[in-house]
Design a protein around this motif. Sequence first.
Motif: not given
Lengths: 336, 370
Positions: B76-77, B80, B104, B107-108, B110-115, B121, B156, B160
């Motif tokens: 999936g990643n 993405a 968003t 998403y593919p 960023t790390g575990r928490f999506g920061v 940015r 968006r 990606q």
Amino acid sequence: MKRNRYALIFLCLAVAVAVLLGANVCIGSVSIPLKEVLSILGEGSGSSVSAGIVLEIRLPRALAAAILGGGLALSGYLLQTFFHNPIAGPFILGISSGAKLVVALVMVYLLERAMQASSLLLIAAAFAGAMISMGFVLLMSKVLSHMATLIVSGVMIGYICTAITDFVVTFADDSDIVNLHNWSQGSFSGISWDNVAVMTVVIFLTSACVFLMSKSISAYQLGEAYAQNMGLNIKLFRALLVLLSSLLSACVTAFAGPVSFVGIAVPQIVKNLFHTSRPLLMIPASFLGGAAFCMFCDLLARTLFAPTELSISTVTAVFGAPVVIVILLRTRKEGM
Amino acid sequence: MAAEEFYFYTKGMSVGYGGVPLIRDIELKVRRGEILTLIGPNGAGKTTILRSIIRQLSLIGGAVYLDGRDMSSFTGNELARRLSVVLTERVRPELMTCEDVVSTGRYPYTGRFGVLNDEDRKIVRESMELVHIQELKDRDFRQTSDGQKQRVMLARALCQQPTVLVLDEPTSFLDIRYKLEFLSVIQRMAKEKKLTVIMSLHELDLAERVSDRIACVRGDCIDRFGVPEEIFSGGYIPQLYGMTAGAYDELTGSLELEKMAGVPEVFVIAGCGLGTPVFRRLQREGVPFAAGILWENDLDYPAARALASRLIMEKPFRPFSEEKQMEAKALIDHCSRVICAPGLEQELEGSLAEDLKELILYAKERERHR
């Protein structure tokens, strides 16, 4: 700028939790000043009447209200995310009632054989009941896409489960039935330290799992199609969401019976406080909010008409139902 | 051409729902940096093909290859990071700003928490600038217009950082300014960043202009697949859509409504594109008319072909033949009115125009005697 705001709200929530915890221990039919409470807590044990009240009754009850309230709010948050529906919650979708039904059956069965139900058994029973109700709701959601009809079907499932529970409770002949009756209305009374230990482990582990899923939840907020394109395994994610939210509400129901409106109202209030729906903030904030809200309501439930105790759902409904009405009015305006 | 040269291609792909194939043996091929567009009538299955390509529907047969690899082998990643989408599905996220929605896309990465980190940015900001939505940054996504939403979703998808971008009818909600802007951004990204684009479009004129390859979906197969020059010629388009009324002009992509058949009541002397508004007016009023004499390369020719019940035409750059002039004069005699396209007379200069001038003179003479 935003970050400071978020930190400030978190601080307020934490302070609220701390203050309410203190209030719950101090206030009651026997008023115990904070100073004495602190000294009792400092010693960790005591033989006086006050020490007994604080350590054996009020403290475990307050902690249970905090932990279960947090779990309930989180469960509601997950269900709202899952169904993309702002008024979803474990109580309104009948999940709490399903859990209640199976727990009541198990308790009645055990009481007749003079056996004591262990905390874990109760949670397992509640989880089974929650999953059955959840299964029905999921089936319904395949057919009913409209958010209002889904909720109505959940409410109906809740009524059916409650009716059967009442039936079982009425005809079970045992002196302990009074207790069961209280529980089936929703109450934080009669919580032991053993219960607190078990619920702490279950709720905190589950909540930690939810927190680890916060990135996936944020993807899911854009809808399944986009979430899948971001690399999210939708099937696994949905299954996990159902399991975790059911486990949380099952745990609450096992110990405190069905508690209404916390699951809907708290996440919504918190969302509007933060003015964002970022899961990374929402998950801990919902938990803290739920803890504070439940302790506040429990305090009212047992002090307002002391020595008569109100059921917790009576109080949570008074504060929670208006929130739901406001949400409905708002979503109407936004044309959902 | 060997299949390996293509960045994205399908081999014998069959798509459909519940195991029942709807469209079979789909062979699409596109190189890096090219734009492939699916066209075809409503309900032909364009969306089904796109949803299968992005793995939202499982394939019924065949395979899809991306960068030489079978797409089903991507996690999936991995997928993405290579492929992003803009779908027709309506999105109503609660309390998310447009910037949140665009973010968003990271998403593919960023790390575990999506920061998001500074790099993330920056990419979010650049994507928003690319589609001109910087000013929507802090606006609640639900409070934007459909057109704005569509541009946010494009930003968006771009942030990606895909190599393949899949869009399902991306221009449907956009007004003409944003349609052109939207497709310009896509074209620029394709040429500059070697972005491969696969999309479905309803606007044939735009499809013809922006696409490097076009696949026509009809019935249970890809009816035609080729470059726009091949597709938009030989009267294929009305056939593809099974057009029953009106006319489609292959060169400009413009459409005309059904002509008023019958004995012409009005004769229109047209030319230089000045006659077209007159033809359309007469069509609206339900008056059958004749037009002439038109050179086949005249701007008025397509509309006249589509709308006039009788048309007298002449080969390009030639003086009108005796025969055509006689025919026109006879028609003028039979019509109850003659309209000379407004402004036409001033345009008539030079030897070629002499014949047309004469025709106008003849008509004027007739009117006087009537």
